[in-house]
Design an enzyme around this catalytic site. Structure first.
Site, PDB file in Angstrom:
ATOM      1  N   LYS A 112       1.586 -15.399 -14.699  1.00  0.00           N
ATOM      2  CA  LYS A 112       2.245 -15.365 -13.385  1.00  0.00           C
ATOM      3  C   LYS A 112       3.743 -15.660 -13.467  1.00  0.00           C
ATOM      4  O   LYS A 112       4.516 -15.063 -12.732  1.00  0.00           O
ATOM      5  CB  LYS A 112       1.531 -16.217 -12.340  1.00  0.00           C
ATOM      6  CG  LYS A 112       1.334 -17.674 -12.657  1.00  0.00           C
ATOM      7  CD  LYS A 112       0.464 -18.292 -11.572  1.00  0.00           C
ATOM      8  CE  LYS A 112       0.256 -19.780 -11.784  1.00  0.00           C
ATOM      9  NZ  LYS A 112      -0.435 -20.099 -13.066  1.00  0.00           N
ATOM     10  N   ASN A 135       6.049 -22.047  -8.057  1.00  0.00           N
ATOM     11  CA  ASN A 135       5.589 -22.743  -9.263  1.00  0.00           C
ATOM     12  C   ASN A 135       6.504 -22.516 -10.470  1.00  0.00           C
ATOM     13  O   ASN A 135       6.548 -23.312 -11.398  1.00  0.00           O
ATOM     14  CB  ASN A 135       4.157 -22.280  -9.574  1.00  0.00           C
ATOM     15  CG  ASN A 135       3.446 -23.172 -10.562  1.00  0.00           C
ATOM     16  OD1 ASN A 135       3.206 -24.339 -10.297  1.00  0.00           O
ATOM     17  ND2 ASN A 135       3.131 -22.629 -11.733  1.00  0.00           N
ATOM     18  N   HIS A 181      -7.589 -26.035 -14.840  1.00  0.00           N
ATOM     19  CA  HIS A 181      -7.516 -27.089 -13.820  1.00  0.00           C
ATOM     20  C   HIS A 181      -8.893 -27.594 -13.381  1.00  0.00           C
ATOM     21  O   HIS A 181      -9.090 -27.908 -12.210  1.00  0.00           O
ATOM     22  CB  HIS A 181      -6.748 -26.580 -12.585  1.00  0.00           C
ATOM     23  CG  HIS A 181      -5.343 -26.148 -12.893  1.00  0.00           C
ATOM     24  ND1 HIS A 181      -4.402 -26.995 -13.436  1.00  0.00           N
ATOM     25  CD2 HIS A 181      -4.715 -24.961 -12.748  1.00  0.00           C
ATOM     26  CE1 HIS A 181      -3.260 -26.346 -13.603  1.00  0.00           C
ATOM     27  NE2 HIS A 181      -3.430 -25.108 -13.202  1.00  0.00           N
TER      28      HIS A 181
HETATM   29  N1  UMA Z   1       1.546 -37.094  -9.389  1.00  0.00           N
HETATM   30  C1  UMA Z   1       0.893 -38.298  -9.299  1.00  0.00           C
HETATM   31  N2  UMA Z   1       0.947 -38.968  -8.113  1.00  0.00           N
HETATM   32  C2  UMA Z   1       1.603 -38.496  -7.036  1.00  0.00           C
HETATM   33  C3  UMA Z   1       2.260 -37.255  -7.141  1.00  0.00           C
HETATM   34  C4  UMA Z   1       2.218 -36.567  -8.338  1.00  0.00           C
HETATM   35  O1  UMA Z   1       0.301 -38.769 -10.257  1.00  0.00           O
HETATM   36  O2  UMA Z   1       1.587 -39.180  -5.999  1.00  0.00           O
HETATM   37  C5  UMA Z   1       1.495 -36.376 -10.685  1.00  0.00           C
HETATM   38  C6  UMA Z   1       0.627 -35.109 -10.613  1.00  0.00           C
HETATM   39  O3  UMA Z   1      -0.677 -35.351 -10.958  1.00  0.00           O
HETATM   40  C7  UMA Z   1       1.350 -34.153 -11.542  1.00  0.00           C
HETATM   41  C8  UMA Z   1       2.785 -34.623 -11.549  1.00  0.00           C
HETATM   42  O4  UMA Z   1       2.795 -35.875 -10.944  1.00  0.00           O
HETATM   43  O5  UMA Z   1       0.840 -34.227 -12.840  1.00  0.00           O
HETATM   44  C9  UMA Z   1       3.733 -33.680 -10.826  1.00  0.00           C
HETATM   45  O6  UMA Z   1       3.239 -33.438  -9.510  1.00  0.00           O
HETATM   46  P1  UMA Z   1       4.186 -32.954  -8.318  1.00  0.00           P
HETATM   47  O7  UMA Z   1       3.314 -32.373  -7.272  1.00  0.00           O
HETATM   48  O8  UMA Z   1       5.142 -34.023  -7.931  1.00  0.00           O
HETATM   49  O9  UMA Z   1       4.988 -31.788  -9.051  1.00  0.00           O
HETATM   50  P2  UMA Z   1       6.444 -31.228  -8.762  1.00  0.00           P
HETATM   51  O10 UMA Z   1       7.436 -31.958  -9.579  1.00  0.00           O
HETATM   52  O11 UMA Z   1       6.679 -31.151  -7.315  1.00  0.00           O
HETATM   53  O12 UMA Z   1       6.284 -29.747  -9.378  1.00  0.00           O
HETATM   54  C10 UMA Z   1       5.459 -28.823  -8.692  1.00  0.00           C
HETATM   55  C11 UMA Z   1       4.668 -28.021  -9.717  1.00  0.00           C
HETATM   56  N3  UMA Z   1       3.849 -28.957 -10.521  1.00  0.00           N
HETATM   57  C12 UMA Z   1       2.522 -29.041 -10.337  1.00  0.00           C
HETATM   58  O13 UMA Z   1       1.918 -28.346  -9.567  1.00  0.00           O
HETATM   59  C13 UMA Z   1       1.789 -30.027 -11.212  1.00  0.00           C
HETATM   60  C14 UMA Z   1       5.622 -27.255 -10.605  1.00  0.00           C
HETATM   61  O14 UMA Z   1       4.859 -26.388 -11.440  1.00  0.00           O
HETATM   62  C15 UMA Z   1       6.529 -26.384  -9.754  1.00  0.00           C
HETATM   63  O15 UMA Z   1       7.484 -25.770 -10.579  1.00  0.00           O
HETATM   64  C16 UMA Z   1       7.214 -27.215  -8.677  1.00  0.00           C
HETATM   65  O16 UMA Z   1       6.245 -27.939  -7.922  1.00  0.00           O
HETATM   66  C17 UMA Z   1       8.010 -26.347  -7.697  1.00  0.00           C
HETATM   67  O17 UMA Z   1       7.181 -25.534  -6.931  1.00  0.00           O
HETATM   68  C18 UMA Z   1       4.697 -26.781 -12.837  1.00  0.00           C
HETATM   69  C19 UMA Z   1       3.220 -26.847 -13.205  1.00  0.00           C
HETATM   70  O18 UMA Z   1       2.878 -27.492 -14.186  1.00  0.00           O
HETATM   71  C20 UMA Z   1       5.343 -25.727 -13.724  1.00  0.00           C
HETATM   72  N4  UMA Z   1       2.334 -26.165 -12.470  1.00  0.00           N
HETATM   73  C21 UMA Z   1       0.922 -26.067 -12.808  1.00  0.00           C
HETATM   74  C22 UMA Z   1       0.683 -24.903 -13.772  1.00  0.00           C
HETATM   75  O19 UMA Z   1       1.503 -23.954 -13.774  1.00  0.00           O
HETATM   76  O20 UMA Z   1      -0.336 -24.949 -14.477  1.00  0.00           O
HETATM   77  C23 UMA Z   1       0.107 -25.830 -11.540  1.00  0.00           C
END
Ligand code: UMA
Length: 446
Positions: A112, A135, A181
């Site tokens: 993707k 993402n 996942h």
């Molecule tokens: N986390 C906690 N507690 C919280 C919040 C987050 O433990 O209260 C952990 C989560 O389990 C996770 C990490 O913190 O492991 C990051 O989570 P987040 O939701 O704060 O992530 P963001 O920094 O906002 O980044 C997200 C996407 N990350 C995820 O979905 C894990 C990013 O994709 C994306 O680029 C960004 O939003 C902007 O849209 C990354 C990713 O790894 C590349 N995506 C997964 C994948 O592609 O496999 C889904």
């Protein structure tokens, strides 16, 4: 008050967006030091927050939750709010409610980011303004605050789709689905259903004809445009003509694959999907084909690092699930002349890893395992091929460099997420490349 759950990239973009629109906001993160906490404090000292756990009075004050993709809706505090009738949405839903330009939406287990990037380049090549977001790295709400483009090209994860209802993309695709996942979903079916949400309200659906189970029972309002690695009567496909392979539209040959820098089937699939999305968005064929000719792939995606010590090194740190690692093995393994050393392991996200068994034993000659789920991989492959267990990337590289001979290949393709040892997959890839350089620069001075 709107409670933003997660103080990462997404959470901060949501807070910025909501505060700018005069909303009352609070934030919460279960991590003790979430990555954007300092920024939050600097930029929005008035926004109340809780970190280091989900125990907080903020939940009971929330009229709506805006949940980051990294946080499960099954978190007890969130589930309780939902049961009490508090809506839980995500950043993509906020985006969807106000977006004024067509959205090209891309999801799938693998490819993707490549397809999103390709379509973004096609739109630009066609002379339109584009924001590539989701993402892939730029949160959608950061993109929406930029000058209005002609198109948004959005990579959407299943997590983002779970909390999105009103997107109505101009065109959308589920590229493929393989197990990933499983730490977040109760079943494969749930993961699958989350991905299919991308088609809700979509004007021009794009479907993978080689995986009809993804879309067959969806009552599309328009008949979908298909892509396939097999010849199709209509739709984008791979076609053989006089011993040469072409990207084609039905019977019409469009581009000999040798004119692209892509060489593998899964890469052709990405190219075909991008052509289908671009066509649905009305992009001219010439601009799309020119983009395909020029595109040289993305970093950390089966990327050749170079030849060191006569050994060829490949960085597939973005191989964060079983499907991605199988694709990397099929592509490099089929062309190998020497041995193949596979560095794998990390956080397997509770996936069933057994489908790695056949391709790994067929193509790999040595496994080097690291990370949280190395024991699970070791059990799977015990007695099938030589295994080395290491505790750091440098140790993995040192082992490979010592044991491999000129002509061999070393592939980092973990089949697992990186967060048990690294900031993200890009960081893991950078550490791998640096470890190779460090090893060989020390060798040179010896
Ligand atoms: N986390 C906690 N507690 C919280 C919040 C987050 O433990 O209260 C952990 C989560 O389990 C996770 C990490 O913190 O492991 C990051 O989570 P987040 O939701 O704060 O992530 P963001 O920094 O906002 O980044 C997200 C996407 N990350 C995820 O979905 C894990 C990013 O994709 C994306 O680029 C960004 O939003 C902007 O849209 C990354 C990713 O790894 C590349 N995506 C997964 C994948 O592609 O496999 C889904």
């Amino acid at each position: 008050m709107k409670l933003v759950v997660g103080i990462g990239l997404t959470g901060l973009s949501c807070i910025r967006y909501l505060v700018a629109r005069g909303e009352k906001v609070a934030a919460i993160d279960s991590r003790a030091a979430p990555p954007e906490l300092d920024q939050l404090k600097r930029e929005f000292p008035e926004v109340p927050y809780t970190v280091g756990g989900f125990e907080s009075p903020l939940w009971s004050q929330a009229a709506e939750l805006v949940v980051s993709p990294g946080v499960s809706l099954q978190e007890p505090a969130i589930a309780q709010c939902i049961r009490a009738g508090v809506p839980a949405i995500g950043d993509v839903e906020l985006f969807a409610r106000v977006v004024q330009k067509p959205v090209i939406a891309i999801t799938g287990s693998n490819g993707k980011t490549t397809v999103t990037s390709l379509v973004g380049k096609m739109v630009a090549e066609a002379g339109f303004a584009v924001e590539v977001c989701g993402n892939i790295g730029q949160p959608v709400l950061t993109a929406i605050d930029k000058p209005l483009p002609d198109f948004y090209v959005a990579e959407l994860s299943s997590f983002q789709l779970e909390t999105t209802d009103s997107l109505q993309p101009l065109t959308a695709v589920v590229l493929n689905v393989c197990q990933d996942h499983m730490d977040r979903y109760d079943s494969y079916e749930d993961y699958y259903q989350a991905k299919r949400r991308v088609y809700h309200g979509c004007r021009y659906p794009i479907v993978n004809a080689d995986e009809p189970e993804i879309w067959r029972d969806i009552p599309f309002s328009q008949s979908p445009l298909a892509f396939s690695l097999r010849p199709l009567d209509s739709g984008f496909c791979l076609r053989e003509h006089n011993g040469e392979y072409f990207l084609a539209l039905g019977e019409q040959l469009l581009l000999p694959v040798k004119e692209m820098q892509f060489t593998q089937q899964y890469e052709f699939q990405n190219a075909l999907a991008a052509l289908a999305l671009g066509t649905a968005a009305g992009l001219p064929m010439n601009a799309m084909l020119e983009t395909l000719r020029r595109f040289s792939g993305l970093p950390h995606r089966c990327q050749a690092v170079g030849e060191f010590g006569g050994i060829r090194w490949y960085n597939d740190s973005k191989g964060t699930n079983v499907g991605a690692t199988i694709a990397a093995l099929l592509s490099l393994g089929a062309a190998k002349s020497g041995r193949l050393f596979l560095i794998a392991g990390g956080d397997a996200k509770k996936a069933d890893l057994s489908s790695l068994l056949e391709p790994v034993t067929r193509f790999a000659d040595q496994l080097i395992l690291l990370g949280k789920d190395a024991p699970q991989l070791q059990n799977l492959f015990a007695g099938k091929l030589p295994i080395a267990r290491v505790t750091s990337m440098q140790e993995a590289v040192n082992f490979a460099a010592h044991s491999a001979r000129p002509g061999d290949i070393v592939l980092l393709s973990p089949a697992c997420a990186s967060m048990d040892m690294f900031r993200n997959y890009a960081h893991r890839g950078e550490v791998f490349v640096q470890a190779i350089k460090d090893y060989f620069s020390k060798e040179a001075t010896r």
